[in-house]
Design a protein around this motif. Structure first.
Motif, PDB file in Angstrom:
ATOM      1  N   TRP A  37       0.584  -0.728   0.023  1.00 21.51           N
ATOM      2  CA  TRP A  37      -0.159  -0.023   0.206  1.00 21.51           C
ATOM      3  C   TRP A  37       0.922   1.114   0.242  1.00 21.51           C
ATOM      4  N   ASN A  38       0.767   1.833  -1.003  1.00 19.63           N
ATOM      5  CA  ASN A  38       1.430   3.221  -1.387  1.00 19.63           C
ATOM      6  C   ASN A  38       1.005   4.662  -1.070  1.00 19.63           C
ATOM      7  N   GLY A  39      -0.800   4.136  -0.715  1.00 20.19           N
ATOM      8  CA  GLY A  39      -1.224   5.461  -0.165  1.00 20.19           C
ATOM      9  C   GLY A  39      -0.915   6.054   1.545  1.00 20.19           C
ATOM     10  N   SER A  40      -1.769   6.198   2.543  1.00 16.02           N
ATOM     11  CA  SER A  40      -1.790   6.782   3.737  1.00 16.02           C
ATOM     12  C   SER A  40      -1.795   5.837   4.432  1.00 16.02           C
ATOM     13  N   PRO A  41      -1.174   5.202   5.675  1.00 17.66           N
ATOM     14  CA  PRO A  41      -1.800   3.961   6.526  1.00 17.66           C
ATOM     15  C   PRO A  41      -2.861   4.439   7.432  1.00 17.66           C
ATOM     16  N   TYR A  42      -3.362   5.658   7.268  1.00 14.53           N
ATOM     17  CA  TYR A  42      -4.374   5.970   8.039  1.00 14.53           C
ATOM     18  C   TYR A  42      -6.134   6.110   7.862  1.00 14.53           C
ATOM     19  N   GLN A  43      -5.738   5.346   6.570  1.00 14.46           N
ATOM     20  CA  GLN A  43      -7.075   5.795   5.887  1.00 14.46           C
ATOM     21  C   GLN A  43      -7.487   4.129   5.597  1.00 14.46           C
ATOM     22  N   PRO A  44      -8.848   3.394   5.117  1.00 18.04           N
ATOM     23  CA  PRO A  44      -8.511   2.181   5.074  1.00 18.04           C
ATOM     24  C   PRO A  44      -7.953   1.628   3.502  1.00 18.04           C
ATOM     25  N   ILE A  45      -7.838   0.216   3.983  1.00 14.53           N
ATOM     26  CA  ILE A  45      -7.024  -0.169   2.759  1.00 14.53           C
ATOM     27  C   ILE A  45      -7.493  -0.931   2.017  1.00 14.53           C
ATOM     28  N   PRO A  46      -7.571  -1.020   1.557  1.00 15.20           N
ATOM     29  CA  PRO A  46      -8.716  -2.254   0.070  1.00 15.20           C
ATOM     30  C   PRO A  46      -8.126  -3.089  -0.598  1.00 15.20           C
ATOM     31  N   VAL A  47      -8.386  -4.784   0.264  1.00 15.78           N
ATOM     32  CA  VAL A  47      -8.004  -5.995  -0.099  1.00 15.78           C
ATOM     33  C   VAL A  47      -8.558  -6.572  -1.347  1.00 15.78           C
ATOM     34  N   THR A  48      -9.664  -5.640  -1.844  1.00 12.51           N
ATOM     35  CA  THR A  48     -10.303  -6.572  -3.137  1.00 12.51           C
ATOM     36  C   THR A  48     -11.750  -5.510  -3.272  1.00 12.51           C
ATOM     37  N   ASP A  49     -11.664  -5.578  -4.463  1.00 16.35           N
ATOM     38  CA  ASP A  49     -12.795  -4.794  -5.307  1.00 16.35           C
ATOM     39  C   ASP A  49     -14.088  -5.742  -5.642  1.00 16.35           C
ATOM     40  N   GLU A  50     -13.776  -7.417  -5.846  1.00 15.37           N
ATOM     41  CA  GLU A  50     -14.609  -7.377  -6.615  1.00 15.37           C
ATOM     42  C   GLU A  50     -15.142  -8.701  -5.416  1.00 15.37           C
ATOM     43  N   ALA A  51     -15.914  -8.458  -4.170  1.00 19.23           N
ATOM     44  CA  ALA A  51     -16.268  -9.349  -3.418  1.00 19.23           C
ATOM     45  C   ALA A  51     -17.942  -9.320  -3.609  1.00 19.23           C
ATOM     46  N   THR A  52     -17.794 -10.755  -3.586  1.00 17.20           N
ATOM     47  CA  THR A  52     -19.631 -10.874  -3.681  1.00 17.20           C
ATOM     48  C   THR A  52     -20.430 -10.811  -2.411  1.00 17.20           C
ATOM     49  N   THR A  53     -22.319 -10.208  -2.545  1.00 18.27           N
ATOM     50  CA  THR A  53     -22.589  -9.824  -2.039  1.00 18.27           C
ATOM     51  C   THR A  53     -22.611 -11.025  -1.016  1.00 18.27           C
ATOM     52  N   GLN A  54     -22.788 -11.930  -1.047  1.00 13.43           N
ATOM     53  CA  GLN A  54     -22.768 -13.240   0.224  1.00 13.43           C
ATOM     54  C   GLN A  54     -21.561 -12.838   1.216  1.00 13.43           C
ATOM     55  N   GLN A  55     -19.974 -12.608   1.035  1.00 11.85           N
ATOM     56  CA  GLN A  55     -19.448 -12.302   1.608  1.00 11.85           C
ATOM     57  C   GLN A  55     -18.967 -10.808   2.293  1.00 11.85           C
ATOM     58  N   ALA A  56     -19.721  -9.720   1.731  1.00 12.06           N
ATOM     59  CA  ALA A  56     -20.246  -8.925   2.296  1.00 12.06           C
ATOM     60  C   ALA A  56     -21.044  -9.094   3.457  1.00 12.06           C
ATOM     61  N   LEU A  57     -22.443 -10.174   2.781  1.00 12.08           N
ATOM     62  CA  LEU A  57     -22.836 -10.146   4.318  1.00 12.08           C
ATOM     63  C   LEU A  57     -22.438 -10.437   5.488  1.00 12.08           C
ATOM     64  N   GLN A  58     -21.169 -11.901   4.544  1.00 13.32           N
ATOM     65  CA  GLN A  58     -20.506 -12.544   5.938  1.00 13.32           C
ATOM     66  C   GLN A  58     -19.807 -11.920   6.907  1.00 13.32           C
ATOM     67  N   ILE A  59     -19.119 -10.874   6.285  1.00 16.34           N
ATOM     68  CA  ILE A  59     -18.650 -10.060   7.025  1.00 16.34           C
ATOM     69  C   ILE A  59     -19.065  -9.031   8.102  1.00 16.34           C
ATOM     70  N   ARG A  60     -19.594  -8.140   7.295  1.00 11.58           N
ATOM     71  CA  ARG A  60     -20.596  -7.278   7.870  1.00 11.58           C
ATOM     72  C   ARG A  60     -22.101  -7.797   9.432  1.00 11.58           C
ATOM     73  N   GLU A  61     -22.349  -9.444   8.833  1.00  8.18           N
ATOM     74  CA  GLU A  61     -22.792  -9.662   9.967  1.00  8.18           C
ATOM     75  C   GLU A  61     -22.457 -10.625  11.293  1.00  8.18           C
ATOM     76  N   ARG A  62     -20.905 -10.759  10.664  1.00  2.63           N
ATOM     77  CA  ARG A  62     -20.222 -11.433  12.251  1.00  2.63           C
ATOM     78  C   ARG A  62     -18.986 -10.485  12.627  1.00  2.63           C
ATOM     79  N   ALA A  63     -19.441  -9.165  12.823  1.00  2.00           N
ATOM     80  CA  ALA A  63     -18.609  -7.652  12.643  1.00  2.00           C
ATOM     81  C   ALA A  63     -17.640  -8.319  14.008  1.00  2.00           C
ATOM     82  N   GLU A  64     -18.051  -8.988  15.261  1.00  2.16           N
ATOM     83  CA  GLU A  64     -17.349  -8.883  16.416  1.00  2.16           C
ATOM     84  C   GLU A  64     -16.404 -10.092  15.328  1.00  2.16           C
TER      85      GLU A  64
END
Length: 721
Positions: free
Chosen positions: A132-159
């Motif tokens: 990552w060659n941007g600022s260390p204080y901003q969110p760093i993209p890991v992927t921009d090809e996540a599926t809806t199912q993957q996004a839901l898993q991450i948000r539903e299991r936020a802990e």
């Protein structure tokens, strides 16, 4: 009961009371003074600091403007994707620096844990891509090809995923309409760095840590207009971080749209024909090296003669600019920058330098006329020319007797130019030059604009090289020590060259001058330089700055800022000389070195002018050049290690013209099939709601050659030019 009188204690008590009173008053005065200092004198400063300690900012990134072709077809725009990002700040608060979270995240995304961890590490001189060659204080993209199912898993299991977000985000898209990749022209984006933020903080266009900036191509040139302005909402929070109100809001402003002069349809044709020409060249056998031509790199430019606008620009090898979106992978980065990649990130139309060969002869012809030689005079064209014991030959040792400069251009006779350059070298004093030399051949090249940038609106254009006396002196001073160590009088070819360089490398020798006159030796040009020169010959003599940007239009379509053509000079020739050269270049396609490639061309309806070139390069195969123009357009193509100009590049250039003018093999024109018979006028319409009036585009379908055509090509003679 004591008999001591009370009056004996009174003075001491009173003194103590006075001291205490003085201390109390002093303390009160000190506290009062400090309170005045904090609240009155520096009150505003501390008030602001207190507010900032209880204000949190939320950034809404601006939608980056689209890059459009001349008709409104998007070359680069935005699409909404599910982006999964990681906060380094949150991860580093964890005992394991977030390794556990990133490992779980990799499992959800179907990625390797190492790949995820590499994406969120910071770039430095010791860290290879990806990083990552941007600022260390901003969110760093890991992927921009996540599926809806993957996004839901991450948000539903936020802990289970602290510091990880999954949000729909506008992401750059390089659309490649009709398979028009346009990679090196467009460029790509990457995150802003802390250094860039610091540098721009006091300007009228400061960066936010969330910004993406253009790193090459027109994404970089027009970055400020395309980027827009991010929105910032400031919330008041209490000591526990809970929002207690909105303090201030700056609305986001979408970036402007950039309309270019690129025509996506012509771009698709040019890219295909360049690629196909290189493939065909590799089938050809090089008798000088006893192997097939490598044809490992190339470029093509299509330019409007009367404006300098670029209709198409392609470079090979190429790449997919979408590889940079969301952070480039290690595999893709190695493929684009490794030693075996042949550097596809280079735009060889503006950064590829090579000896021009015979396409340089329009400059030598002009230099001869300016030096006093008649264009229509008679000049010997023997099969060879001797200078100082060295023999310089025409290709295939063919001679044409006494001919004019016009005929010398048509048949590409080298020995005519050898003789003229040698005579001028002798007039300038030869090996003992005069204090003030005329140097017509070198002076004229500078007047044509060689040795400096054309001014194109793309970053990192290179200058090429005119090897005049000043350059030779500087080059000799920089290399003398090495030459003297390496040189041997009777050694190998390289050692003998080094030996001569050590002794007299700063002197202009006769061999240097005659070689230079046909575009060989140390001369270097770029395709964009030669396209600019030939377009100027076509338009009557005006040298334009090549431009890709045509207009900047606001996101709501209400504000239009045209980018007008700009001239930077005139060719050093009068109208008579221009007309004579123009006539000779027309003869190249009818009775000259390119005639075998332009049989059946409708010369009476669409006059074609051209010059072929085949440049010799020490240690490599010859470079193919073909430059041409009609009333409206100039097209130049070059293929490194591709063979001859008319052999490798000529057919592809003709096919580009045929597609633009709607011509078939016999030269019959069908305007319904013509892509761009005349330069595009006007600008595409952009609605107040941001909608763009954009026509559809179909991929280019090349016409299959007739068997008879293939037979003609198979038996066509090999030629230098």
């Amino acid at each position: 009961m004591s008999n001591i009188p009370e009056t004996g204690r009174t003075p001491r008590v009173q003194i103590r009371l006075v001291i205490i009173q003085v201390l109390v008053v002093s303390l009160l005065l000190t506290l009062g003074g400090r309170l005045w200092y904090l609240q009155i004198r520096n009150g505003d400063e501390y008030t602001n600091e207190a507010k900032n300690n209880h204000v949190q900012q939320v950034v809404q990134p601006a939608v980056r403007g689209s890059i459009l072709d001349a008709r409104g077809v998007p070359l680069a725009d935005n699409e909404t994707r599910l982006v999964v990002s990681a906060s380094r700040t949150e991860l580093l608060k964890m005992k394991d620096d977030g390794k556990g979270v990133l490992t779980r995240l990799a499992g959800v995304l179907g990625m390797k844990p190492k790949d995820v961890m590499d994406k969120v590490r910071l770039c430095d001189s010791q860290t290879p891509q990806p990083c990552w060659n941007g600022s260390p204080y901003q969110p760093i993209p890991v992927t921009d090809e996540a599926t809806t199912q993957q996004a839901l898993q991450i948000r539903e299991r936020a802990e289970d995923f602290p510091g990880i977000t999954a949000e729909p985000t506008a992401v750059r898209r390089y659309a490649a309409p009709g398979k028009a990749n346009t990679a090196q022209v467009l460029g790509y984006l990457s995150p802003v760095t802390d250094e860039e933020i610091e540098k721009a903080k006091d300007t009228d266009s400061p960066f936010l840590r969330s910004d993406q900036v253009g790193r090459s191509g027109i994404e970089r040139t027009y970055d400020k207009a395309l980027r827009g302005k991010a929105g910032v909402t400031r919330y008041e929070v209490d000591n526990l971080g809970r929002v207690i109100g909105e303090a201030e809001r700056d609305e986001a402003r979408a970036g402007a749209n950039l309309v270019t002069s690129i025509d996506a349809r012509v771009q698709a044709v040019a890219e295909y024909e360049l690629h196909h020409a290189m493939k065909e060249a590799r089938k050809g056998f090089d008798r000088n090296t006893d192997e097939n031509y490598k044809a490992d790199a190339g470029a093509v430019v299509v330019m409007e003669n009367k404006t300098g606008r670029i209709i198409s620009m392609a470079s090979q090898p190429t790449y997919d600019p979408n590889a940079w979106v969301g952070g480039i992978s290690a595999k893709d980065y190695a493929r684009l920058t490794g030693k075996k990649s042949n550097f596809p990130l280079l735009n060889r139309a503006i950064q590829g330098q090579a000896a021009p060969g015979s396409i340089f002869k329009v400059i030598s012809s002009t230099a001869a006329v300016n030096a006093g030689y008649e264009f229509d005079g008679n000049y010997p064209c023997p099969s060879s020319y001797s200078v100082g014991g060295q023999v310089f030959k025409n290709f295939e040792s063919k001679g044409y007797g006494s001919i004019s400069l016009g005929r010398a251009l048509e048949v590409s006779c080298d020995t005519v130019y050898y003789g003229l350059a040698h005579r001028e070298w002798l007039k300038d004093g030869g090996m003992k030059p005069k204090k003030k030399t005329d140097d017509w051949f070198y002076k004229t090249a500078h007047q044509f604009g060689l040795g400096k940038e054309t001014g194109i609106d793309l970053p990192n254009e290179v200058t090429g090289r005119v090897p005049d006396r000043q350059w030779k002196q500087r080059f000799w001073e920089a290399n003398k020590v090495g030459w003297c160590k390496q040189g041997k009088k009777n050694g190998t070819y390289v050692e003998r060259i080094a030996y001569e360089g050590c002794l007299e490398g700063n002197l202009m020798r006769a061999g240097d001058s005659v070689n230079y006159s046909i575009g060989q030796g140390d001369t270097l040009v770029t395709p964009i330089q030669m396209a600019t020169i030939y377009a100027a010959i076509a338009n009557g003599g005006t040298l334009y700055d090549p431009t890709i940007g045509k207009a900047i239009i606001s996101a709501d379509g209400k504000t239009v800022e045209p980018i007008k053509p700009k001239a930077h000079g005139k060719l050093p020739m009068d109208r008579k000389t221009r007309n004579q050269i123009d006539k000779a270049l027309a003869g190249v396609t009818t009775v000259g070195s390119a005639a075998w490639r332009f049989g059946g061309w409708p010369q009476d309806k669409i006059p074609m002018h051209a010059k072929t070139g085949t440049a010799e390069v020490y240690g490599k195969q010859t470079t193919s050049w073909f430059v041409s123009y009609t009333r409206d357009y100039t097209i130049i193509m070059t293929i490194a290690q591709g063979g001859t100009g008319s052999g490798a590049s000529g057919p592809a250039v003709r096919k580009i013209y045929e597609a633009m003018y709607g011509l078939d093999e016999e030269g019959n024109q069908d305007l319904k099939k013509a892509l761009l018979p005349k330069p595009q006028q006007g600008l595409p319409k952009i609605g107040t709601d941001g909608t763009i009036d954009s026509p559809s585009i179909r991929p280019y379908q090349p016409r299959k050659p007739k068997p008879a055509d293939e037979q003609v090509l198979a038996v066509a003679p090999a030629r230098r030019d």
